[in-house]
Scaffold this active site. Structure first.
Site, PDB file in Angstrom:
ATOM      1  N   HIS A 115       0.868  -1.183   0.000  1.00 37.49           N
ATOM      2  CA  HIS A 115       0.000   0.000   0.000  1.00 37.49           C
ATOM      3  C   HIS A 115       0.909   1.239   0.000  1.00 37.49           C
ATOM      4  O   HIS A 115       2.021   1.178   0.528  1.00 37.49           O
ATOM      5  CB  HIS A 115      -0.836  -0.052   1.283  1.00 37.49           C
ATOM      6  N   ASP A 123       2.811  -4.895   8.088  1.00 39.00           N
ATOM      7  CA  ASP A 123       1.610  -4.082   7.937  1.00 39.00           C
ATOM      8  C   ASP A 123       0.417  -5.036   8.022  1.00 39.00           C
ATOM      9  O   ASP A 123       0.150  -5.788   7.091  1.00 39.00           O
ATOM     10  CB  ASP A 123       1.690  -3.364   6.584  1.00 39.00           C
ATOM     11  N   GLN A 173      -4.767  -5.288   6.681  1.00 41.80           N
ATOM     12  CA  GLN A 173      -5.759  -6.178   6.067  1.00 41.80           C
ATOM     13  C   GLN A 173      -5.859  -7.518   6.780  1.00 41.80           C
ATOM     14  O   GLN A 173      -6.893  -8.184   6.709  1.00 41.80           O
ATOM     15  CB  GLN A 173      -5.410  -6.422   4.587  1.00 41.80           C
ATOM     16  N   LYS A 188     -10.548  -1.177   9.986  1.00 38.76           N
ATOM     17  CA  LYS A 188     -10.612  -2.315   9.055  1.00 38.76           C
ATOM     18  C   LYS A 188     -11.075  -3.570   9.788  1.00 38.76           C
ATOM     19  O   LYS A 188     -11.346  -4.589   9.168  1.00 38.76           O
ATOM     20  CB  LYS A 188      -9.232  -2.598   8.462  1.00 38.76           C
ATOM     21  N   CYS A 241      -4.768   2.402  -3.737  1.00 43.98           N
ATOM     22  CA  CYS A 241      -3.562   2.920  -3.077  1.00 43.98           C
ATOM     23  C   CYS A 241      -2.387   1.959  -3.222  1.00 43.98           C
ATOM     24  O   CYS A 241      -1.559   1.837  -2.313  1.00 43.98           O
ATOM     25  CB  CYS A 241      -3.797   3.223  -1.597  1.00 43.98           C
TER      26      CYS A 241
HETATM   27  N1  PMP Z   1      -1.820  -1.013   4.491  1.00 41.61           N
HETATM   28  C1  PMP Z   1      -2.771  -1.712   3.870  1.00 41.61           C
HETATM   29  C2  PMP Z   1      -2.450  -3.076   3.328  1.00 41.61           C
HETATM   30  C3  PMP Z   1      -4.044  -1.161   3.741  1.00 41.61           C
HETATM   31  O1  PMP Z   1      -5.013  -1.850   3.113  1.00 41.61           O
HETATM   32  C4  PMP Z   1      -4.309   0.129   4.276  1.00 41.61           C
HETATM   33  C5  PMP Z   1      -5.670   0.777   4.133  1.00 41.61           C
HETATM   34  N2  PMP Z   1      -6.260   0.645   2.874  1.00 41.61           N
HETATM   35  C6  PMP Z   1      -3.275   0.798   4.922  1.00 41.61           C
HETATM   36  C7  PMP Z   1      -2.049   0.193   5.017  1.00 41.61           C
HETATM   37  C8  PMP Z   1      -3.465   2.161   5.519  1.00 41.61           C
HETATM   38  O2  PMP Z   1      -4.322   2.082   6.583  1.00 41.61           O
HETATM   39  P1  PMP Z   1      -4.946   3.410   7.224  1.00 41.61           P
HETATM   40  O3  PMP Z   1      -5.483   4.224   6.083  1.00 41.61           O
HETATM   41  O4  PMP Z   1      -6.018   2.901   8.116  1.00 41.61           O
HETATM   42  O5  PMP Z   1      -3.852   4.114   7.954  1.00 41.61           O
END
Ligand code: PMP
Length: 407
Positions: free
Chosen positions: A124, A201, A204, A227, A365
């Site tokens: 991401h 990270d 997910q 999430k 993203c």
């Molecule tokens: N890493 C991954 C794999 C994600 O899917 C996301 C959110 N789409 C993020 C990081 C960022 O998370 P947040 O916007 O809640 O900070």
């Protein structure tokens, strides 16, 4: 057979009774953010109705109770991740802030010019851009572990990539764009074999599978409350205590200090050294309620339920002519990304909205993932505890009808 009645689980989500464009909502965008069960909504409501006060300061009863609830939430998170101590649980805004905290603290303190950070091609943007900012500031290298056409990384390729210059590895546990689940435990071993630290990270992964940070032996683990059926604006950075102990603070302010004079400030003990300012108290309480919810349904039951949905959706989607699934990893969570020949993903998703179906059409993203597959965007359906086979049937019908109009 699953021992949990998932129709009862679905009934705990009031928003799923909402009618969208004359149709009951089919919510297939849990990868972006999950819906909230009553238990979480009620935890927030109770907190603001009966318990609201600032924490760690007041001597009066209300503030003591708010503090107890907030610190109780930290204990819940500790158990949820199987951390050794609540000192290792730092409340942050979300995964993005957790990664930036580590980048600005441990990594910028310990890496110098020529040192290397490794990420995968499926990250991401929040696990790419912070490292690029540091690269430009410190002169470090950012190396990418590529993936194959199925959307998987290869452990041998990572073994070949790491060297004594590798000081930090940061990888996603599960890809939001493809659903790929990475072999993070083995990746931790490979990073450690050259003395590098590793961050996972978990944005997910945490709503879908059991995470045990001691078993993984990772140095850092990040998650986002929203999430995993909790509120927005709250997340967690897990870090090993010995690392947090030597890391400089990320932000300065109230609560993170022990004493302040204009000459010198002594920092507070862990984890407060990393929690400057009034924290998101209700968020932490809501997150703990979400973790209680996940524990009650059982992450193994959830994984089994979602694997069933994924298998069914994959089979049904594969029968649609001109539809190509993007990301076919052997180990996948409840995400299915696809493109349809001759159809722009946004047009498709717009028509599907008319049928009450919420899917995402974007680069998610993760633009480098799109570049890898040479596409601008995908349509993504991502599943949560509340989804059922009927949701997938409606998804398929809607795609077929939209296709008629667009192709
Ligand atoms: N890493 C991954 C794999 C994600 O899917 C996301 C959110 N789409 C993020 C990081 C960022 O998370 P947040 O916007 O809640 O900070």
């Amino acid at each position: 057979e699953n021992s949990v009645d998932f129709s009862q689980v679905r009934a705990q989500f009031p928003i799923l009774k909402v009618v969208e464009n004359g149709q009951p909502l089919v919510y297939l965008d849990s990868g972006a953010t999950s819906q909230k069960p009553l238990r979480v909504i009620e935890a927030l409501d109770t907190y603001y109705r009966q318990e609201n006060a600032n924490v760690h300061r007041g001597v009066y009863g209300l503030s003591e109770r708010a503090t107890e609830k907030y610190e109780g939430a930290r204990e819940t998170v500790k158990q949820f991740l199987n951390a050794k101590s609540t000192k290792e649980i730092v409340f942050v805004r979300g995964t993005t802030e957790a990664i930036n905290l580590v980048a600005h603290s441990w990594v910028s303190e310990n890496l110098t010019e020529g040192d290397e950070v490794i990420v995968t091609e499926m990250e991401h943007h929040s696990n790419i851009v912070p490292w690029q900012l540091l690269r430009d500031k410190l002169g470090i290298r950012l190396t990418v572990l590529r993936m194959n056409q199925k959307g998987e990384v290869c452990l041998n390729a990572l073994k070949g990539l790491v060297s004594e210059k590798t000081k930090f590895v940061s990888v996603t546990h599960m890809s939001n764009a493809l659903g790929t689940i990475n072999p993070v435990k083995e990746m931790v071993e490979i990073a450690h074999s050259v003395g590098a630290k590793i961050m996972i990270d978990g944005a997910q992964a945490t709503p879908h599978m059991t995470v045990d940070v001691q078993d993984l032996d990772c140095d850092f683990y990040a998650l986002s409350g929203h999430k995993m059926y909790g509120p927005t604006g709250i997340g967690v950075l897990y870090a090993k205590e010995d690392l947090l102990e030597v890391m400089p603070p990320y932000q300065g302010g109230g609560d993170m200090i022990y004493s302040v004079t204009f000459d010198k400030t002594e920092y507070n003990v862990l984890p407060y050294k990393f929690e400057a300012g009034t924290p998101h108290i209700s968020g932490a309480i809501g997150l703990a309620a979400a973790m209680d919810f996940l524990n009650e349904v059982g992450l193994d039951n959830i994984a089994q339920h979602e694997a069933g949905l994924l298998a069914y959706a994959t089979e049904q989607l594969s029968q649609i002519e001109g539809l190509r699934i993007i990301g076919e990893a052997d180990k996948k969570g409840g995400v299915v990304s696809f493109v349809i020949e001759g159809v722009h993903p946004h047009d498709m998703a717009t028509l599907m909205d008319q049928d009450g179906i919420a899917v995402r059409a974007s680069h998610h993203c993760a633009m480098p993932v799109m570049q890898h597959f040479n596409i601008p965007a995908t349509i993504r359906a991502s599943f949560g505890v509340y989804n059922n086979f009927e949701d997938i049937d409606r998804l398929i019908t809607s795609i077929n009808e939209a296709k008629e109009m667009l192709v």
